[in-house]
Design an enzyme around this catalytic site. Structure first.
Site, PDB file in Angstrom:
ATOM      1  CG  HIS A 211      -3.290  -3.231   2.993  1.00 48.73           C
ATOM      2  ND1 HIS A 211      -1.945  -3.064   4.207  1.00 48.73           N
ATOM      3  CD2 HIS A 211      -4.457  -2.475   2.757  1.00 48.73           C
ATOM      4  CE1 HIS A 211      -2.452  -1.704   3.776  1.00 48.73           C
ATOM      5  NE2 HIS A 211      -3.247  -1.534   2.986  1.00 48.73           N
TER       6      HIS A 211
ATOM      7  CB  CYS B  84      -1.104  -0.105   1.221  1.00 48.39           C
ATOM      8  SG  CYS B  84      -2.462   1.371   1.151  1.00 48.39           S
TER       9      CYS B  84
ATOM     10  CD  GLU C 143      -0.704  -5.757   6.247  1.00 45.80           C
ATOM     11  OE1 GLU C 143      -0.876  -5.818   5.108  1.00 45.80           O
ATOM     12  OE2 GLU C 143      -1.357  -5.119   5.942  1.00 45.80           O
TER      13      GLU C 143
END
Lengths: 270, 967
Positions: free
Chosen positions: A225, A99, A227
């Protein structure tokens, strides 16, 4: 590699980056040794890069996206750390920008780094076509060979950004395609190309591009993302999945799609 | 020489495309290009390094010749307004070799091509800017060419009172003169006044009396400090004052007492750790952590500058979290907006001359939504939790609620983390942004238009990144080393309030005011002391740690300064270049305000309960209901709020394939713990038209019921109260308030859900003029926002609102009564009625306990707590979320179909249950009489209610999403 000590990941922080803790957790979960490092501390002691195998620039809002997302942070890194960064990526290391980190890597010119030439800005990651921040779950098709993406075909993970639209001139786009440096593209849930259609392509990125690599594949710049989609309980369809599993007497997998990226980093250094 | 750098974006720029799209919606075909403009008179600003650092070579061109347009529109900031882009540019200028005090200003230039008149451009500029804080410059292509481009503007603040000192204020005056001082402010030498102190005559007399005893007059700074400290905003005098026969006042007599009684009753199972005493309240999360919660309002600022008001609100309440105990980490944001219908544009003015109109509801909605977006997203705090409520009476004064949940280890360095106390000898260290004239007398806006050159003081814009740097340095790096004794935030009242409050711990303070770093020179001492400049925390630091604290913050790009010492002298002491300008007793400052007893009256409102004909076409009625503002989807907010940063989101704001905008969220804040934080809220402003007691009870009930429905443990659930009242100087309004407070005392004690934090905003009235110049007063309906925060023992047991499988049974739990007074259904018919929903806490509690057991045993596949639009809206939302049909039969409810569908009786939950769990589920509820099996999830694409309605889910979906889809 030394087989006894786990590889070490440095996760950058500071100036409005904000995903460093969950990114650290991802690396630790797959068995890497991870440490969060404020940019100013790394500038103070850049030799730390020599002991690290992974550099992660996590998501966030460095400098509030002012003067262009990732721009000011990249300018600061370039001025203070450029030689060290070049040496780092020249070694057999892995670098990931997620990002805001993706925007920073693009502004630094660590991607696309055609023919191993780093430092040239040829990709813009700019304002979404909707001119609005988009936080939503998307589907990705992996396109490029990269140590980060080994064995991954599709991923269901979220995006959250106001400036995620990959843009480049035609020549650059062609080169990315020919060199297989397009890491992943947005697709519709049925697996067909998003073809620019909102919300499957959430930002209007050229070629539905969600991420690119350098020409070695070891540097990955990706807008979505992983994660935030590394555990099943983080998924937008978790409630449906767990209900189904319960009815069928099954147990849900703990890990979800995003974890594979971090596992690949761990495998690379095994 | 002043340098102006124009960075032109490529034709495909997203911002330009969005503006083109918006103009197209108004029937105008326009080509737009955008240029980012930077202005600085630093010599390095012309250097190629700087210009290159501002330009993305792929998508931007620096200082290109601007041509091929018909109009140029530039929007920049007025002097003194926070310019975040300018700040970043200034840091880049530093990298290019300029000194660190260089000044750089940003503006944005739009180039428009198409058939447009000057009036079109002016209208556009009003829509995309705010003249309170921004300057607008418009040029036609001809003017642009003739002038050689846009004008070069350097919006620097110039103050002419360099060398200002504290002035003495003569209080040896008559009562009427005291009133003038209070209403207009302290007089300047030129006869102008400094803005209202807002104290009653009783208070002014107490101040007069005090200084008479001291044998001197106060300084301006002392008087301003007292006014701040005793203000309704800080002292909450209405809740604290004796009221009728309640000598303790509403706060101690009801709200605090409820918590006290609940804690005593729960004994060892008490979940409260810190209530009402700190910047936020805290309950136990697990054996290692506390969770904190605080909800604030930012109504008045948001009426004038919706974006600025909302962003300052959200980053402000983030600081309440950072300022809890030793400092909690912000982990979730809440929001809530009470607004007027954005499709309307009522014409009201602030002034009799009709020159100063209120902002249109759509502008306010866009602005407040964006403000929370910018503040929350940039701070890296997820914002999954919120609501929007609409009523025409929020037109002049919107209600803007912002909240932050924090996480903090229960113990830090072996000490309880929620305990803090400034010790005598500790150094007062202020960290974060610099002080300007921002927000001086922020609570009392003047309607005078600000002219060019004067700093915009009333309105502030938050700077989330400055705060983020400070927050990370304090919470993530410094806190656990125990370098400071106490910390608090600078909010209302600025330093006067933060230093004053912390000094209550040590017993006094001495501040050397000239040490406070300023944004620009020339501020008077009193301005520095009460300025509400944002992004500042105040710490009490033992002398031996001061250097380390300041050095560490500096290494994170955060300025910190020692400005004085906490003492035990009992005095509030300030010097200005060694001269004493305040020396007051702490006791008088904090407790010197006289009591003001209040009396109340109460009259129940509402009309007669109507006798209505039954709707002829229930399909149509349900579609209308689903498209109503208080029922329809607010998805456009959820998708622009980052709701999964920190990786902790478990049950988000949009649920199911059909993406229904949900009232409850679940977050898993600690990766190593399976526990989740459950958040929700309830509010029913319109119920106040009949009975504020019913309004308040329904709000608390819904806040609790939403959380329970999602799987929260009733034993680990707490509440926050936010009262937004109106005309609180009228006995009748105070009577309504007292009734609401009594109601929530009773229901909270019954549910054993303690209040842990609260806030009030007592004068949400708009006073102005209609388009004919007639005076109008529009009062927001008396509103209690009840927010709930609870814990679910394992997120695996979370329950979403979405039905999961065809064949599942649908049950309605709780009793449906003929309660349509002030409901959405009646409002659709323009009726108020009389039968407002009454909350029977005793009955509800029976259900919630039984439900809790069923949810722990995982017998429930989906659940939705009924609210606006009753059972009809709930059934439709379930069908939309799952994109599955339902076959329903409501005959068991024994009510006419419209009452069964749209009654808003509280205490009800609509659930679905897998067939294999049905027997256990029924057994769980054995003996409970209000359980109704009303149908099943059907393998159709329709919602069918027997003999009443039969409608495609796709149509419901469309109606539910159409109303706000263009925002």
């Amino acid at each position: 590699m030394n087989n006894t000590a786990p590889a070490k990941a440095l996760i950058l922080a500071g100036y409005g980056l904000n995903c460093e803790e969950e990114t650290l957790h991802a690396f630790e979960h797959v068995g890497l040794q991870g440490e969060i490092r404020h940019l100013n501390d790394l500038i103070e002691n850049p030799k730390e890069l020599q002991d690290a195998q992974v550099l992660a620039i996590p998501g966030g809002f460095s400098y509030g996206d002012d003067t262009g997302s990732g721009n000011a942070f990249a300018q600061k890194m370039k001025l203070a750390l450029w030689d060290h960064l070049q040496k780092f990526v020249a070694r057999d290391t892995l670098t990931i920008g997620i990002c805001n980190g993706c925007q920073i890597l693009s502004n630094l010119g660590l991607v696309p780094g055609f023919e191993g030439k780093y430092g040239v800005r040829s990709i813009a990651v700019t304002h979404n076509l909707s001119a609005r921040y988009q936080c939503r779950w998307i589907d990705l098709k992996v396109q490029a060979p990269s140590p980060w993406l080994n064995g991954i075909d599709r991923m269901h993970i979220p995006v959250a950004h106001g400036e995620g639209r990959f843009m480049m001139d035609e020549e650059t786009l062609e080169k990315l395609q020919n060199n297989r440096q397009i890491a992943a593209t947005y697709i519709a849930p049925d697996g067909t190309a998003a073809d620019g259609e909102f919300p499957y392509n959430p930002n209007g990125a050229y070629g539905d591009i969600a991420g690119i690599t350098d020409d070695t594949g070891r540097v990955l710049a990706i807008m979505p993302h992983p994660e935030r989609g590394m555990f099943t309980w983080q998924r937008d369809d978790y409630m449906e999945l767990k209900d189904k599993a319960q009815r069928e007497g099954q147990t849900l997998e703990e890990d979800s799609d995003g974890m594979a990226i971090f596992s690949n980093a761990a495998k690379y250094f095994k | 020489m002043t340098h102006r750098i124009e960075i032109l974006a490529h034709d495909e720029d997203g911002r330009a495309k969005a503006l083109e799209h918006a103009l197209k919606g108004k029937g105008k075909n326009v080509e737009v290009r955008v240029a980012d403009v930077y202005t600085s008179d630093n010599e390095k600003a012309a250097s190629p390094e700087f210009v290159i650092s501002l330009t993305n070579p792929v998508s931007q061109k620096a200082n290109a010749k601007l041509e091929d347009f018909d109009w140029a529109l530039e929007i920049g900031f007025l002097p003194g307004v926070t310019d975040n882009i300018g700040h970043t540019a200034s840091e880049l200028l530093q990298l290019a070799g300029a000194s660190n005090d260089n000044e750089c200003y940003s503006s944005r230039l739009y180039l428009l091509k198409g058939e447009l008149t000057k009036q079109d451009i002016e209208e556009l500029s009003e829509q995309i800017s705010n003249k309170l804080i921004q300057r607008i410059s418009i040029k036609s292509k001809q003017e642009f060419d003739a002038d050689g481009g846009m004008d070069v503007v350097v919006p620097r603040v110039l103050l002419d009172n360099l060398g200002a000192k504290a002035d003495e204020v003569d209080l040896n005056v008559t009562d009427s003169e005291l009133e003038v001082i209070s209403q207009k402010g302290i007089a300047n030498a030129d006869g102008t006044h400094r803005g209202p102190l807002g104290m009653s005559l009783l208070y002014m007399q107490a101040v007069q009396e005090h200084f008479k005893k001291e044998g001197r007059n106060p300084t301006d700074l002392e008087l301003e400090t007292i006014a701040q400290t005793w203000s309704e905003h800080c002292k909450h005098t209405i809740f604290a004052s004796p009221i009728d026969d309640v000598a303790e006042g509403l706060y101690k007599g009801y709200i605090k007492r409820a918590t006290k009684e609940i804690r005593a009753k729960k004994g060892e199972n008490d979940i409260c750790v810190s209530v009402f005493s700190d910047n936020a309240g805290a309950i136990i999360f697990d054996e290692n952590y506390l969770i904190t919660d605080k909800v604030e309002t930012h109504n008045s600022p948001s009426a004038l500058d919706p974006f600025g008001g909302a962003i300052t609100g959200i980053v402000g309440v983030n600081r309440d979290c950072i300022g809890f105990g030793q400092g909690a980490k912000p982990i979730i944001n809440r929001y809530g907006f009470c607004l007027a219908d954005p499709s309307t544009s009522p014409e009201y003015y602030r002034d009799k001359a009709l020159t100063n109109p209120i902002l249109p509801p759509a502008t306010i909605m866009r602005g407040v939504v964006e403000g929370v977006e910018a503040g929350g997203n940039q701070s890296g705090i997820p914002t999954p939790q919120g609501f929007v409520n609409f009523d025409p009476r929020f037109v002049g004064k919107p209600l803007v609620f912002v909240g932050t949940i924090g996480l903090i280890p229960r113990q830090i360095k072996g000490k309880d983390s929620h305990v803090k106390c400034a010790n005598p000898g500790d150094v007062i260290v202020v960290a974060g942004g610099r002080v300007g004239r921002d927000g001086i007398h922020g609570a009392t806006f003047s309607s005078v238009a600000l002219d060019e050159g004067s700093p915009a003081t009333a309105v502030q814009i938050g700077d989330p990144i400055t705060q983020k740097k400070m927050s990370d340095a304090i919470i993530k790096e410094m806190r656990d080393s125990g370098l400071y004794s106490a910390i608090t935030d600078n909010g209302a009242g600025g330093l006067s309030s933060s230093v004053g409050e912390m000094a209550e711990g040590s017993g006094g303070f001495h501040v050397e005011l000239e040490k406070v770093p300023l944004k620009y020179p020339g501020m008077a001492p009193w301005e520095i002391w009460i300025s509400e400049s944002q992004e500042r925390m105040t710490m009490a630091v033992p002398p031996e740690n001061v250097k380390r604290v300041i050095k560490h913050l500096a290494s994170r790009g955060v300025e910190a300064t020692a400005i004085g010492t906490y003492t035990d002298t009992g005095r509030a002491h300030i010097t200005w270049d060694s001269e004493t300008i305040m020396d007051m007793s702490m006791d008088f400052l904090h407790d010197g305000n006289p009591e003001t007893p209040l009396t109340t009256t109460f009259t129940r409102g509402g009309d007669k309960e109507p006798e209505l004909a039954e709707p002829e076409n229930y399909n149509e009625t349900l579609l209308q209901m689903m498209s109503r503002l208080n029922i329809c989807s607010k998805e456009f907010i959820s998708t622009q709020y980052d709701h999964n940063v920190q990786g902790t989101a478990c049950l988000g704001p949009l649920q199911g394939k059909g993406r229904v905008y949900a009232e409850t969220s679940i977050t898993r804040p600690v990766f190593s713990s399976p526990k989740g934080v459950v958040l929700s809220q309830g509010l029913f402003p319109r119920y106040s038209d009949i009975d504020t007691g019913a309004m308040a009870a329904a709000g608390v009930d819904l806040a609790v019921r939403n959380a329970i429905a999602a799987g929260a443990d009733l034993n680990q659930l707490a509440l926050l109260d936010n009262f937004c009242w109106c005309s609180s100087d009228e006995a009748e309004r105070l009577g309504q308030l007292k009734r609401a407070v009594e109601a929530i005392y009773e229901i909270a004690v019954k549910y054993e859900t303690p209040f842990i934090s609260g806030k009030d905003s007592m004068f949400n009235d708009f006073k102005g003029f209609d388009k004919d110049g007639n005076e109008v007063k529009i009062s927001a309906p008396p509103t209690l926002l009840a927010s709930s925060i609870g814990v679910i023992p394992h997120v695996e047991k979370a329950i979403s609102l979405t039905p999961k499988a065809v064949g599942d049974c649908v049950f309605l739990l709780g009793e449906t009564k003929d309660e349509l007074g002030a409901s959405e259904y009646y409002d659709q018919l323009d009726i108020l009625g009389q039968n407002v929903p009454e909350t029977n806490a005793h009955e509800n509690l029976r259900l919630y306990k039984l439900y809790g057991r069923a949810s722990r045993d995982q017998l429930i596949a989906s659940a939705y707590a009924l609210n606006f639009g009753g059972l009809g809206a709930a059934l439709a939302k379930k069908a939309i979320a799952s994109q599955m049909g339902m076959d329903i039969d409501l005959s068991a409810l024994n009510l006419r179909a419209d009452k069964a569908l749209f009654s808003e009786s509280t205490g009800r939950i609509l659930v679905t249950v897998a067939p294999q769990n049905k027997e256990k589920f029924l057994k769980n509820f054995k003996g409970y009489e209000h359980i109704y099996e009303i149908g099943f999830i059907a393998k159709t694409e329709k919602l069918n209610v027997k003999n009443t309605l039969d409608i495609e889910v796709s149509k419901l979906d469309e109606a539910y999403k159409a109303t706000l889809k263009d925002y």
